[in-house]
Design a protein around this motif. Structure first.
Motif, short mmCIF file in Angstrom:
data_model
loop_
_atom_site.label_atom_id
_atom_site.label_comp_id
_atom_site.label_asym_id
_atom_site.label_seq_id
_atom_site.Cartn_x
_atom_site.Cartn_y
_atom_site.Cartn_z
N SER A 251 0.83 -1.21 0.00
CA SER A 251 0.00 0.00 0.00
C SER A 251 0.86 1.25 0.00
CB SER A 251 -0.93 -0.01 1.22
OG SER A 251 -1.83 -1.09 1.16
N TYR A 252 1.98 1.22 0.74
CA TYR A 252 2.89 2.36 0.74
C TYR A 252 3.56 2.54 -0.62
CZ TYR A 252 2.82 3.70 5.67
OH TYR A 252 2.45 4.19 6.90
N VAL A 253 3.88 1.44 -1.31
CA VAL A 253 4.47 1.54 -2.65
C VAL A 253 3.46 2.17 -3.61
CG1 VAL A 253 5.28 0.23 -4.64
CG2 VAL A 253 6.09 -0.36 -2.36
N ALA A 254 2.19 1.74 -3.52
CA ALA A 254 1.16 2.34 -4.37
C ALA A 254 1.01 3.82 -4.08
CB ALA A 254 -0.17 1.61 -4.14
N GLN A 255 1.06 4.18 -2.81
CA GLN A 255 0.95 5.59 -2.44
C GLN A 255 2.16 6.38 -2.96
OE1 GLN A 255 1.34 6.97 1.77
NE2 GLN A 255 -0.85 7.39 1.59
N MET A 256 3.34 5.80 -2.88
CA MET A 256 4.55 6.46 -3.40
C MET A 256 4.41 6.76 -4.89
SD MET A 256 8.43 4.90 -3.68
CE MET A 256 7.91 3.57 -4.79
N GLN A 257 3.99 5.78 -5.65
CA GLN A 257 3.89 5.97 -7.10
C GLN A 257 2.79 6.96 -7.47
OE1 GLN A 257 3.49 1.95 -8.52
NE2 GLN A 257 5.70 1.63 -8.55
N ALA A 258 1.65 6.87 -6.79
CA ALA A 258 0.54 7.78 -7.11
C ALA A 258 0.91 9.22 -6.76
CB ALA A 258 -0.71 7.34 -6.35
N ARG A 259 1.55 9.41 -5.61
CA ARG A 259 1.94 10.77 -5.22
C ARG A 259 3.03 11.33 -6.13
NH1 ARG A 259 2.11 10.24 1.45
NH2 ARG A 259 -0.13 10.60 1.78
N PHE A 260 3.93 10.49 -6.58
CA PHE A 260 4.99 10.95 -7.47
C PHE A 260 4.39 11.48 -8.78
CE2 PHE A 260 8.37 10.54 -10.61
CZ PHE A 260 9.47 11.01 -9.92
N VAL A 261 3.40 10.77 -9.32
CA VAL A 261 2.76 11.20 -10.56
C VAL A 261 2.10 12.56 -10.40
CG1 VAL A 261 0.85 10.69 -12.13
CG2 VAL A 261 2.45 8.89 -11.52
N THR A 262 1.55 12.83 -9.22
CA THR A 262 0.89 14.12 -9.00
C THR A 262 1.88 15.24 -8.69
OG1 THR A 262 0.58 13.68 -6.63
CG2 THR A 262 -1.18 12.96 -8.13
N GLY A 263 3.17 14.90 -8.58
CA GLY A 263 4.19 15.90 -8.32
C GLY A 263 4.47 16.14 -6.86
N ASP A 264 3.85 15.35 -5.98
CA ASP A 264 4.07 15.51 -4.54
C ASP A 264 5.28 14.64 -4.15
OD1 ASP A 264 3.89 16.00 -1.86
OD2 ASP A 264 1.86 15.24 -1.61
N MET A 265 6.49 15.11 -4.53
CA MET A 265 7.70 14.30 -4.42
C MET A 265 8.04 13.97 -2.96
SD MET A 265 8.45 13.99 -7.57
CE MET A 265 8.46 14.76 -9.18
N GLU A 266 8.00 14.97 -2.10
CA GLU A 266 8.41 14.75 -0.72
C GLU A 266 7.55 13.68 -0.05
OE1 GLU A 266 9.04 17.30 3.44
OE2 GLU A 266 8.69 18.34 1.52
N ALA A 267 6.24 13.76 -0.26
CA ALA A 267 5.33 12.76 0.31
C ALA A 267 5.55 11.39 -0.33
CB ALA A 267 3.88 13.20 0.12
N ALA A 268 5.85 11.39 -1.63
CA ALA A 268 6.09 10.13 -2.33
C ALA A 268 7.30 9.41 -1.75
CB ALA A 268 6.29 10.38 -3.82
N PHE A 269 8.39 10.15 -1.54
CA PHE A 269 9.61 9.52 -1.02
C PHE A 269 9.43 9.07 0.43
CE2 PHE A 269 11.84 12.45 -4.22
CZ PHE A 269 11.64 11.53 -5.23
N LEU A 270 8.64 9.80 1.19
CA LEU A 270 8.36 9.40 2.56
C LEU A 270 7.60 8.06 2.57
CD1 LEU A 270 8.39 9.99 5.60
CD2 LEU A 270 6.27 11.31 5.28
N SER A 271 6.63 7.92 1.67
CA SER A 271 5.89 6.65 1.57
C SER A 271 6.82 5.52 1.15
CB SER A 271 4.75 6.79 0.55
OG SER A 271 3.80 7.74 0.97
#
Length: 580
Positions: free
Chosen positions: A407-427
């Protein structure tokens, strides 16, 4: 066989006579630098093609028929077929690069299958994935396979946005969806498979070592979300199938000698008592203590059993193709398609997951897998609505399963696509902390860090994924290839790109063309351009736009575009190819 029968079409534009004549010329040409083993393999694949048996050629049959392996051969533990097929592809690519236009008919072996491809220079090429041989033409309609196979021999793995899912992929999804929707009642909802570990009854020092090994294997397997793990209780027994999923029994024998540790394992179907897979893994005794050696060896075994291309996932995905179901079967289809960057597989998994979510809207595995598929197909990068949905699905999956690394990997990829890099890397870092044994997590996190411009950290995670793995994850390999290119090691970058080559892997093809341009090997450029696919909508866009949409840093984009320019590739030429 008379001449007329011998010259039936290999493809709609190439006859069997032409293909076999081209093979004979290649085998006799001194410029074809292939070993005797590779020549025998190529001859075998072409013979099977014209006999109408290409669909039956697997790693197992190649190992037995070509390399003389015993019938106990297991491709999960013996990489000979994967290694030798990869080397044959490299030899073919080098040959055609050397001879150039002197050869009128190219013989290629595309990644993803064992079907040879024949491309005449003066005739349009025919994709090898749609192959009709004389033997296959004679089949009855009911004998023909309707659902495309997802369990292909091709290794390696997926970039964040996997490129366009073309018409064939959409058709695959429609076929799967039509099969699923034929259920006149509540469809079969498959559940997560269960691994039951047999607990040894031995006593003494050896028995203690065996029990320690078994305990650690249970611990290691518990990190992987693809399976449920139980410990068998000898007195009462445990029926994993009572939980709704297929049960697999795993037994291990752990041995220690002065020079090495060894674990022999076997996967058995408890209903039929059939031994499905077996193997042996070894680890040399080095400076580490015995406990550390044991943990490394058993962690590697856990990955080979429950990882995204592990034994259990592959067996279950095969069952899903034979007997389509909703539920966790859809998750397994997604696992395989994501790992292998298979557009047709992604379309089938997407259709399956959408249906499954209607029946199980609170299943975190389904929600996380659907979010990852939306990213991988490119929908999330081209549609703000799809991107927002992917984030919502991943967030819900995490709320339902807060300890799920997937679930965290899915959240990382989805957030990265939206440009929310910091949150993506945290996930991504949280996912890695939850499951430090899964090489796919640092590989995917490392690639996203690297392409966004954090090069040193991206490479560090790629190296973490590389440690202790038999096969390097696609994303880690791509990160290291991009790092080689960034540092001017163009030959190394090209070698890695060739090994990863896949028509659906847009970035790998761009990297391959750029490295070719830096090295001046322009003859290979046309092949890479022909294989290039673009975004899901089919609309051509420049390399800069394509890479920017994937989150690539401007300086990395500039380096790649520089190589394309040296290869003589203009933006208009690339986009024109994409349009066609």
């Amino acid at each position: 066989m008379d001449d007329r029968n011998a010259c039936q079409l290999a493809h709609s534009a190439v006859t069997e006579c032409e293909a076999r004549a081209a093979l004979d010329r290649m085998l006799a040409d001194r410029d074809f630098h292939a070993t005797e083993r590779h020549r025998k393999l190529l001859q075998y694949l072409i013979d099977e093609f014209f006999a109408g048996r290409s669909g039956r050629v697997k790693a197992y049959t190649i190992a037995i028929d070509v390399f003389g392996r015993q019938t106990s051969f297991d491709p999960a533990t013996d990489p000979i077929v994967r290694v030798e097929v990869s080397r044959l592809r490299a030899a073919l690519a080098q040959y055609h690069e050397t001879v150039g236009e002197k050869v009128k008919l190219r013989i290629e072996l595309p990644k993803g299958n064992y079907v040879p491809h024949f491309a005449a220079r003066d005739r349009p090429p025919i994709p090898s994935k749609i192959v009709i041989t004389p033997a296959e033409m004679s089949r009855k309609p009911e004998e023909q396979i309707a659902i495309p196979s997802l369990v292909q021999p091709k290794r390696r793995r997926f970039t964040l946005v996997a490129g366009a899912v073309a018409g064939a992929a959409a058709m695959a999804g429609a076929i799967y969806l039509s099969v699923v929707e034929r259920f006149p009642w509540q469809p079969v909802l498959s559940a997560k498979p269960t691994i039951v570990i047999a607990v040894p009854a031995a006593s003494g020092a050896d028995g203690e070592e065996q029990r320690n090994a078994t305990d650690y294997l249970v611990h290691a397997l518990s990190h992987f979300s693809a399976v449920r793990t139980l410990t068998q209780i000898p007195a009462a027994g445990v029926d994993g199938s009572s939980q709704g999923g297929k049960e697999y029994r795993v037994s291990i024998a752990y041995g220690v000698s002065p020079n090495e540790h060894r674990v022999t394992w076997q996967v058995v179907d408890p209903q039929t008592h059939e031994a499905l897979r077996a193997g042996t893994a070894k680890a040399a005794v080095d400076s580490d203590d015995a406990r550390a050696v044991q943990e490394k060896l058993l962690a590697r075994l856990a990955r080979s059993l429950a990882g995204e291309e592990g034994v259990i996932v592959s067996l279950e995905a095969g069952r899903q193709l034979v007997t389509p179901s909703l539920g966790y079967g859809c998750v397994l289809l997604a696992y395989v398609a994501l790992a292998r960057i298979d557009p047709e597989g992604l379309a089938s998994a997407h259709a399956c997951l959408e249906q499954a979510v209607k029946y199980q809207p609170a299943d975190p595995d389904l929600l996380a897998s659907l979010a990852m598929v939306l990213v991988a197909t490119g929908e999330a990068s081209t549609s703000p609505t799809a991107a927002a949905r992917a984030v919502k699905l991943a967030d819900k999956a995490l709320a339902l399963a807060p300890q799920s690394s997937q679930s965290y990997v899915a959240q990382m990829q989805a957030r990265f696509v939206t440009g929310d890099m910091e949150a993506a890397f945290l996930s991504g870092r949280r996912a890695a902390a939850l499951n430090p044994l899964d090489d796919a997590i640092p590989a995917r996190l490392g690639l996203l860090l690297f392409v966004s411009g954090d090069y040193s950290e991206g490479v560090r995670f790629a190296r973490v994924a590389e440690v202790g793995c038999k096969y390097l994850h696609h994303d880690a390999a791509l990160t290291l290839a991009l790092e080689d290119y960034r540092n001017g090691k163009y030959r190394e970058a090209l070698t890695r790109a060739r090994q990863l080559a896949n028509p659906a892997d847009t970035v790998v093809n761009i990297l391959r063309m750029a490295a070719v341009g830096q090295l001046g090997l322009t003859r290979e450029t046309s092949t890479a351009v022909d294989e290039l696919r673009w975004n899901k909508s089919g609309m051509p866009r420049s390399v800069e736009s394509e890479l920017a949409a994937r989150g690539y840093a401007p300086d990395l984009i500039a380096l790649l575009v520089d190589g394309l320019g040296k290869a003589g590739i203009r933006q208009s030429a690339v986009t024109s190819n994409a349009r066609s």
